[in-house]
Motif scaffolding. Structure first.
Motif, mmCIF file in Angstrom:
data_model
loop_
_atom_site.group_PDB
_atom_site.id
_atom_site.type_symbol
_atom_site.label_atom_id
_atom_site.label_comp_id
_atom_site.label_asym_id
_atom_site.label_seq_id
_atom_site.Cartn_x
_atom_site.Cartn_y
_atom_site.Cartn_z
ATOM 1 N N CYS A 96 0.833 -1.204 0.000
ATOM 2 C CA CYS A 96 0.000 0.000 0.000
ATOM 3 C C CYS A 96 0.873 1.261 0.000
ATOM 4 N N VAL A 97 1.983 1.212 0.698
ATOM 5 C CA VAL A 97 2.898 2.361 0.695
ATOM 6 C C VAL A 97 3.414 2.614 -0.730
ATOM 7 N N VAL A 98 3.780 1.518 -1.420
ATOM 8 C CA VAL A 98 4.250 1.655 -2.805
ATOM 9 C C VAL A 98 3.149 2.231 -3.689
ATOM 10 N N TRP A 99 1.950 1.657 -3.577
ATOM 11 C CA TRP A 99 0.832 2.097 -4.417
ATOM 12 C C TRP A 99 0.463 3.548 -4.136
ATOM 13 N N TYR A 100 0.399 3.928 -2.869
ATOM 14 C CA TYR A 100 0.047 5.301 -2.517
ATOM 15 C C TYR A 100 1.098 6.282 -3.039
ATOM 16 N N THR A 101 2.383 5.927 -2.917
ATOM 17 C CA THR A 101 3.453 6.813 -3.366
ATOM 18 C C THR A 101 3.375 7.024 -4.877
ATOM 19 N N LEU A 102 3.111 5.949 -5.622
ATOM 20 C CA LEU A 102 3.005 6.061 -7.078
ATOM 21 C C LEU A 102 1.818 6.919 -7.474
ATOM 22 N N ILE A 103 0.649 6.684 -6.876
ATOM 23 C CA ILE A 103 -0.546 7.454 -7.216
ATOM 24 C C ILE A 103 -0.348 8.930 -6.888
ATOM 25 N N ALA A 104 0.158 9.220 -5.708
ATOM 26 C CA ALA A 104 0.340 10.609 -5.306
ATOM 27 C C ALA A 104 1.294 11.333 -6.235
ATOM 28 N N SER A 105 2.383 10.669 -6.648
ATOM 29 C CA SER A 105 3.363 11.325 -7.515
ATOM 30 C C SER A 105 2.830 11.525 -8.924
ATOM 31 N N VAL A 106 2.167 10.490 -9.487
ATOM 32 C CA VAL A 106 1.682 10.564 -10.864
ATOM 33 C C VAL A 106 0.520 11.539 -10.986
ATOM 34 N N LEU A 108 -0.520 13.994 -8.915
ATOM 35 C CA LEU A 108 -0.218 15.371 -8.553
ATOM 36 C C LEU A 108 0.925 15.938 -9.393
ATOM 37 N N ASP A 109 1.566 15.059 -10.149
ATOM 38 C CA ASP A 109 2.646 15.479 -11.045
ATOM 39 C C ASP A 109 3.731 16.240 -10.291
ATOM 40 N N THR A 110 4.066 15.730 -9.136
ATOM 41 C CA THR A 110 5.126 16.337 -8.327
ATOM 42 C C THR A 110 6.041 15.238 -7.824
ATOM 43 N N PRO A 111 7.318 15.517 -7.637
ATOM 44 C CA PRO A 111 8.214 14.500 -7.079
ATOM 45 C C PRO A 111 7.844 14.199 -5.621
ATOM 46 N N VAL A 112 7.950 12.973 -5.265
ATOM 47 C CA VAL A 112 7.598 12.538 -3.912
ATOM 48 C C VAL A 112 8.880 12.216 -3.151
ATOM 49 N N ALA A 113 8.983 12.729 -1.951
ATOM 50 C CA ALA A 113 10.156 12.479 -1.112
ATOM 51 C C ALA A 113 9.821 11.436 -0.042
ATOM 52 N N ASN A 114 10.860 10.809 0.465
ATOM 53 C CA ASN A 114 10.692 9.766 1.483
ATOM 54 C C ASN A 114 10.096 10.308 2.770
ATOM 55 N N ILE A 119 3.238 9.895 3.535
ATOM 56 C CA ILE A 119 4.016 8.654 3.470
ATOM 57 C C ILE A 119 4.593 8.316 4.849
ATOM 58 N N VAL A 120 5.020 9.341 5.571
ATOM 59 C CA VAL A 120 5.520 9.109 6.931
ATOM 60 C C VAL A 120 4.432 8.527 7.816
ATOM 61 N N LEU A 121 3.194 9.039 7.678
ATOM 62 C CA LEU A 121 2.091 8.504 8.484
ATOM 63 C C LEU A 121 1.831 7.030 8.182
ATOM 64 N N LEU A 122 1.920 6.663 6.891
ATOM 65 C CA LEU A 122 1.720 5.257 6.537
ATOM 66 C C LEU A 122 2.816 4.376 7.143
ATOM 67 N N LYS A 123 4.041 4.854 7.110
ATOM 68 C CA LYS A 123 5.149 4.068 7.691
ATOM 69 C C LYS A 123 5.001 3.950 9.209
ATOM 70 N N ILE A 124 4.541 5.014 9.860
ATOM 71 C CA ILE A 124 4.325 4.940 11.310
ATOM 72 C C ILE A 124 3.239 3.925 11.639
ATOM 73 N N TRP A 165 16.406 9.275 -3.080
ATOM 74 C CA TRP A 165 15.991 8.852 -1.732
ATOM 75 C C TRP A 165 16.685 9.715 -0.690
ATOM 76 N N SER A 166 15.984 10.026 0.368
ATOM 77 C CA SER A 166 16.562 10.781 1.482
ATOM 78 C C SER A 166 16.142 10.127 2.800
ATOM 79 N N PHE A 167 16.956 10.304 3.820
ATOM 80 C CA PHE A 167 16.689 9.717 5.121
ATOM 81 C C PHE A 167 15.447 10.360 5.744
ATOM 82 N N ASP A 168 14.609 9.537 6.365
ATOM 83 C CA ASP A 168 13.377 10.020 7.008
ATOM 84 C C ASP A 168 13.592 10.045 8.519
ATOM 85 N N PRO A 169 13.885 11.207 9.104
ATOM 86 C CA PRO A 169 14.138 11.254 10.551
ATOM 87 C C PRO A 169 12.877 11.044 11.391
ATOM 88 N N VAL A 170 11.700 11.414 10.845
ATOM 89 C CA VAL A 170 10.464 11.286 11.628
ATOM 90 C C VAL A 170 10.115 9.816 11.859
#
Length: 410
Positions: A96-106, A108-114, A119-124, A165-170
């Motif tokens: 679901c994290v993969v699917w959500y990241t792809l949908i949000a980026s495509v 909204l036509d914006t780059p998505v960061a880690n 995305i942080v909420l889904l990982k939490i 990719w960038s480190f996610d401190p949260v």
């Protein structure tokens, strides 16, 4: 033998057993974590709905679809926890994290960061899985697995989109806090388990001390009723003893050397099974009174509400009172008055003899403290003595009894 201390009753359990304490604490923490995960998923859903409402031409509502299986599995994990459900939650959550990241980026036509908010909420939500297992260490493993799966899923989607990719401190901070909290709880439970073990050991030692005290009181009373009584007979009669006295002394020695006195249901008088309790008391008094006439008055029905050990000790205490009257009172008459209330049975032994100083107790009445007071304390009873020189003696014996039946005699 079932000894009673002054406090009465039995020991009270000292809190939850260690294995139940661990399980109870882990259940409470898991429920709190699942509630927090549900809040994270709800927040992601509200963000998606807000974006869809503000920008109708952008189709982002499919991102809501990926939240449904996570919510369903989280509910199942809370209600019927199992390794299968917990594992499914992590695997499907990673997808679901993969699917959500792809949908949000495509869409909204914006780059998505880690470290994007949603995305942080889904990982939490994956970090807070807690999982199932016998202890807190297992929960820490599940939480770490949730963190790693979320990071790998987000990194895979970002790599697929060609973003950096960038480190996610949260997310890392959330994992660190949860694992740290579980570690603190584990340390506290281990410390509490050690303290609880010490408390149980202290309670056991206290119980054993009460048992030992009861045996000591029984042994002291037995010693008085046998050896010391016989020494008094020898002193009074000189060196020449009758065959009856010799036989009595031999029986007393056999009792002391043997171990029958440990038994809780030690018979009070010969042929006890063939007599009711009022007759047993009368027979024991007749055997001890010698030339003293003893009258028994009052309500004897309360004797039937005593357990065997309590009744036997009460009879022995009464016998010792009559023995004291015969030896020390200088009178040929004594009275026994029986009484009973809902919670206890009482026996008053009264004589109008020469009496004695209760506080001093220097005239041979060792039996008042050992064979009477101490004896009744072993069964939760008590004895009170009133006496003055020249004014007679009264001894009140009280022992606990079963409540009287309704409609029956007290």
């Amino acid at each position: 033998m079932h000894p009673h201390g002054e406090g009465g009753g039995s020991a009270v359990p000292l809190g939850l057993p260690p294995h139940l304490a661990t399980r109870t604490t882990l259940t409470a923490v898991s429920r709190a974590a699942h509630a927090a995960a549900a809040v994270c998923l709800t927040a992601v859903g509200l963000v998606v709905l807000t974006i869809q409402a503000d920008v109708p031409q952008v189709i982002v509502w499919p991102a809501l679809v990926v939240l449904i299986p996570m919510v369903v599995l989280l509910i199942l994990l809370e209600r019927t926890p199992s390794v299968f459900i917990a594992g499914s939650y992590l695997v499907i959550g990673g997808l679901c994290v993969v699917w959500y990241t792809l949908i949000a980026s495509v869409q909204l036509d914006t780059p998505v960061a880690n470290d994007d908010f949603t995305i942080v909420l889904l990982k939490i939500a994956l970090i807070l899985v807690m999982g199932v297992g016998p202890g807190i260490g297992t929960a820490m493993i599940w939480t770490t697995a949730g963190y790693l799966i979320g990071e790998v899923a987000a990194a895979s989607a970002i790599a697929w989109l060609g973003s950096s990719w960038s480190f996610d401190p949260v997310a890392f901070a959330a994992w660190f806090i949860v694992v740290g909290l579980l570690g603190v709880l584990r340390a506290d439970l281990l410390s509490g388990r050690h303290a609880q073990t010490e408390l149980y050991r202290a309670a056991r030692d206290e119980m054993l001390a009460d048992v030992r005290h009861g045996f000591e009181q029984r042994a002291t009373a037995l010693l008085h009723d046998t050896v010391l009584n016989q020494l008094a007979v020898i002193t009074a009669s000189g060196a020449r003893l009758s065959p009856e006295i010799r036989a009595s002394m031999q029986a007393d020695l056999e009792t002391i050397v043997g171990q029958e006195w440990f038994a809780a249901s030690e018979p009070a008088v010969p042929d006890a099974d063939a007599l009711d309790r009022a007759h047993r008391l009368r027979a024991a008094v007749d055997e001890a009174r010698g030339e003293v006439a003893v009258g028994i008055e009052g309500n004897s029905s309360g004797l039937d509400r005593l357990d065997t050990d309590t009744f036997d000790e009460l009879v022995r205490a009464v016998v010792q009172c009559i023995t004291n009257v015969r030896r020390h009172a200088g009178i040929d008459r004594a009275e026994i008055v029986l009484g009973a209330s809902d919670s206890e049975v009482s026996v008053m032994v009264i004589d109008a003899g020469q009496g004695f100083a209760v506080d001093a107790r220097t005239d041979g009445r060792l039996g008042v403290g050992t064979s009477i007071v101490g004896r009744l304390e072993t069964v939760g009873g008590a004895a009170t003595v009133w006496s003055q020189p020249g004014r007679g003696t009264s001894v009140l014996l009280r022992v606990p009894a079963r409540p009287a039946e309704r409609g029956g005699a007290a």
